[in-house]
Motif scaffolding. Structure first.
Motif, mmCIF file in Angstrom:
data_model
loop_
_atom_site.group_PDB
_atom_site.id
_atom_site.type_symbol
_atom_site.label_atom_id
_atom_site.label_comp_id
_atom_site.label_asym_id
_atom_site.label_seq_id
_atom_site.Cartn_x
_atom_site.Cartn_y
_atom_site.Cartn_z
ATOM 1 N N ARG A 62 -15.061 1.445 -39.743
ATOM 2 C CA ARG A 62 -15.961 1.440 -40.906
ATOM 3 C C ARG A 62 -17.370 1.840 -40.488
ATOM 4 N N TYR A 63 -17.848 1.282 -39.395
ATOM 5 C CA TYR A 63 -19.169 1.631 -38.890
ATOM 6 C C TYR A 63 -19.227 3.108 -38.505
ATOM 7 N N PHE A 64 -18.149 3.596 -37.870
ATOM 8 C CA PHE A 64 -18.099 4.978 -37.403
ATOM 9 C C PHE A 64 -18.272 5.955 -38.556
ATOM 10 N N GLN A 65 -17.575 5.714 -39.663
ATOM 11 C CA GLN A 65 -17.653 6.620 -40.805
ATOM 12 C C GLN A 65 -19.072 6.694 -41.367
ATOM 13 N N GLU A 66 -19.719 5.543 -41.488
ATOM 14 C CA GLU A 66 -21.088 5.510 -41.996
ATOM 15 C C GLU A 66 -22.055 6.154 -41.007
ATOM 16 N N ALA A 67 -21.883 5.845 -39.721
ATOM 17 C CA ALA A 67 -22.771 6.403 -38.698
ATOM 18 C C ALA A 67 -22.633 7.915 -38.618
ATOM 19 N N LEU A 68 -21.422 8.425 -38.821
ATOM 20 C CA LEU A 68 -21.199 9.867 -38.791
ATOM 21 C C LEU A 68 -21.921 10.543 -39.966
ATOM 22 N N ASN A 69 -21.867 9.928 -41.119
ATOM 23 C CA ASN A 69 -22.607 10.463 -42.274
ATOM 24 C C ASN A 69 -24.101 10.509 -41.989
ATOM 25 N N LYS A 70 -24.621 9.431 -41.404
ATOM 26 C CA LYS A 70 -26.045 9.375 -41.073
ATOM 27 C C LYS A 70 -26.408 10.434 -40.041
ATOM 28 N N ILE A 115 -25.010 13.344 -39.513
ATOM 29 C CA ILE A 115 -25.023 14.673 -40.133
ATOM 30 C C ILE A 115 -26.296 14.872 -40.951
ATOM 31 N N LEU A 116 -26.689 13.870 -41.722
ATOM 32 C CA LEU A 116 -27.920 13.968 -42.499
ATOM 33 C C LEU A 116 -29.133 14.145 -41.589
ATOM 34 N N LYS A 117 -29.144 13.419 -40.492
ATOM 35 C CA LYS A 117 -30.268 13.514 -39.556
ATOM 36 C C LYS A 117 -30.293 14.869 -38.870
ATOM 37 N N ALA A 118 -29.111 15.387 -38.511
ATOM 38 C CA ALA A 118 -29.042 16.705 -37.865
ATOM 39 C C ALA A 118 -29.523 17.793 -38.819
ATOM 40 N N ASP A 119 -29.160 17.690 -40.090
ATOM 41 C CA ASP A 119 -29.622 18.666 -41.078
ATOM 42 C C ASP A 119 -31.140 18.611 -41.243
ATOM 43 N N LYS A 120 -31.679 17.400 -41.163
ATOM 44 C CA LYS A 120 -33.117 17.223 -41.365
ATOM 45 C C LYS A 120 -33.919 17.691 -40.151
ATOM 46 N N THR A 121 -33.458 17.358 -38.957
ATOM 47 C CA THR A 121 -34.203 17.672 -37.732
ATOM 48 C C THR A 121 -33.841 19.032 -37.146
ATOM 49 N N LYS A 122 -32.744 19.631 -37.644
ATOM 50 C CA LYS A 122 -32.244 20.907 -37.106
ATOM 51 C C LYS A 122 -31.833 20.783 -35.637
ATOM 52 N N LYS A 123 -31.430 19.586 -35.245
ATOM 53 C CA LYS A 123 -30.947 19.326 -33.890
ATOM 54 C C LYS A 123 -29.443 19.045 -33.943
ATOM 55 N N PRO A 124 -28.648 19.655 -33.044
ATOM 56 C CA PRO A 124 -27.199 19.421 -33.067
ATOM 57 C C PRO A 124 -26.859 18.035 -32.538
ATOM 58 N N PHE A 125 -25.679 17.553 -32.875
ATOM 59 C CA PHE A 125 -25.154 16.343 -32.240
ATOM 60 C C PHE A 125 -23.674 16.570 -31.970
ATOM 61 N N GLY A 139 -14.223 6.858 -30.621
ATOM 62 C CA GLY A 139 -15.124 7.932 -31.009
ATOM 63 C C GLY A 139 -16.526 7.611 -30.541
ATOM 64 N N ILE A 140 -17.219 8.597 -29.985
ATOM 65 C CA ILE A 140 -18.583 8.399 -29.499
ATOM 66 C C ILE A 140 -19.470 9.482 -30.101
ATOM 67 N N ILE A 141 -20.476 9.085 -30.859
ATOM 68 C CA ILE A 141 -21.424 10.011 -31.463
ATOM 69 C C ILE A 141 -22.611 10.164 -30.520
ATOM 70 N N LEU A 142 -22.926 11.416 -30.180
ATOM 71 C CA LEU A 142 -24.011 11.717 -29.242
ATOM 72 C C LEU A 142 -25.137 12.434 -29.988
ATOM 73 N N PRO A 143 -26.183 11.730 -30.417
ATOM 74 C CA PRO A 143 -27.279 12.369 -31.157
ATOM 75 C C PRO A 143 -28.030 13.379 -30.294
ATOM 76 N N ARG A 144 -28.540 14.417 -30.925
ATOM 77 C CA ARG A 144 -29.364 15.439 -30.263
ATOM 78 C C ARG A 144 -28.704 15.943 -28.980
ATOM 79 N N THR A 145 -27.435 16.293 -29.085
ATOM 80 C CA THR A 145 -26.676 16.711 -27.900
ATOM 81 C C THR A 145 -25.939 18.010 -28.200
#
Length: 273
Positions: A118-126, A128-138, A190-196
């Motif tokens: 449940r946390y993973f699904q929400e964190a993944l949405n966040k 993607i929104l952050k990557a779109d805003k900052t133009k940084k890949p993850f 699953g491991i989400i790697l911001p700005r990576t």
């Protein structure tokens, strides 16, 4: 009658304050995202200061009442309401703290201590929104234990649970502070790697695998327990959430079909073929 009226008023103020605190919590969680609410802890300014300020409306009325010459009654009213006020403040503080702990537990996997699906699904949405805003890949790592069903059949489910907790500890000790590590299902993480970027995610994935391999070897000497990791990156390899999940899983299962115990980044030409 006046004391009763004061106590009823205190209760009403307390209920309104509770609604206010709950609303602030919900708004804050939407603004800051689940990645911050997982560390939700005591908030004294919210659980003590706000109820105190709102409830002080009633003592203010007593002061005005005493100025008009009714000082003897103010002592009784002040004593009773002060006790009630302290009880209400303490209750609000405990209730908010308990709710924060329950909310945090609801987002954790009980076996490994990692974040849950449940946390993973929400964190993944966040993310993607952050990557779109900052133009940084993850990047997203899809990690799976090789042949967990065979391990359970050979050594028992209790042993399989120990393998899962060992891997969870190894992941926790190796991920960066901003990374989001989650257990998605029985044997998949699953491991989400911001700005990576793609290249950076390869290095991080290999470092995580190396730590897991070493931890498993130390914990279960003589037993060949391995993992496979699939990698995908948003938005370079996937343009939306579903594509990101599918491409990471595609890389994972392509790796499992070709020898297992490896790290593979999604390649549309290779995986589609």
């Amino acid at each position: 009658m006046m004391i009763t009226a004061i106590l009823i008023a205190l209760s009403a103020v307390d209920e309104v304050t509770g609604v206010l605190i709950g609303t602030i919590n919900r708004v804050q969680s939407k603004i800051k995202g689940l990645s911050n609410t997982r560390a939700l802890s005591y908030s004294p300014w919210r659980t003590l200061l706000i109820p105190f300020i709102t409830t002080m409306v009633i003592p203010t009325v007593w002061v005005a009442y005493s100025i008009n010459g009714h000082k003897s009654e103010v002592v009784v009213l002040g004593s009773v309401s002060t006790i009630a006020l302290l009880v209400l403040l303490y209750r609000n503080h405990l209730l908010s703290s308990d709710n924060a702990m329950l909310f945090t537990k609801a987002l954790l996997d009980s076996l490994t201590g990692l974040n849950n699906h449940r946390y993973f699904q929400e964190a993944l949405n966040k993310a993607i929104l952050k990557a779109d805003k900052t133009k940084k890949p993850f990047s997203l790592l899809a990690l799976d234990i090789d042949n967990l069903s065979d391990i359970n059949n050979q050594y028992g489910h209790f042993f399989g649970d120990k393998v899962l907790t060992t891997i969870g500890s190894a992941i926790t000790s190796r991920v960066r502070e901003a990374d989001e590590a989650c257990r998605l299902s029985g044997d998949e993480f699953g491991i989400i790697l911001p700005r990576t970027s793609e290249d950076q995610s390869q290095n991080i994935a290999r470092a995580i695998k190396k730590r897991i391999d070493k931890t498993l070897s130390d914990a279960f000497p003589g037993k060949a327990i391995t993992i496979t990791i699939g990698i995908s990156t948003y938005p370079t390899l996937a343009t939306n959430k579903n594509e990101l999940l599918h491409t990471a899983d595609g890389a994972l299962y392509w790796g499992k079909l070709h020898g297992k115990n490896n790290v593979l980044t999604y390649d549309p030409q290779v995986v589609e073929a």
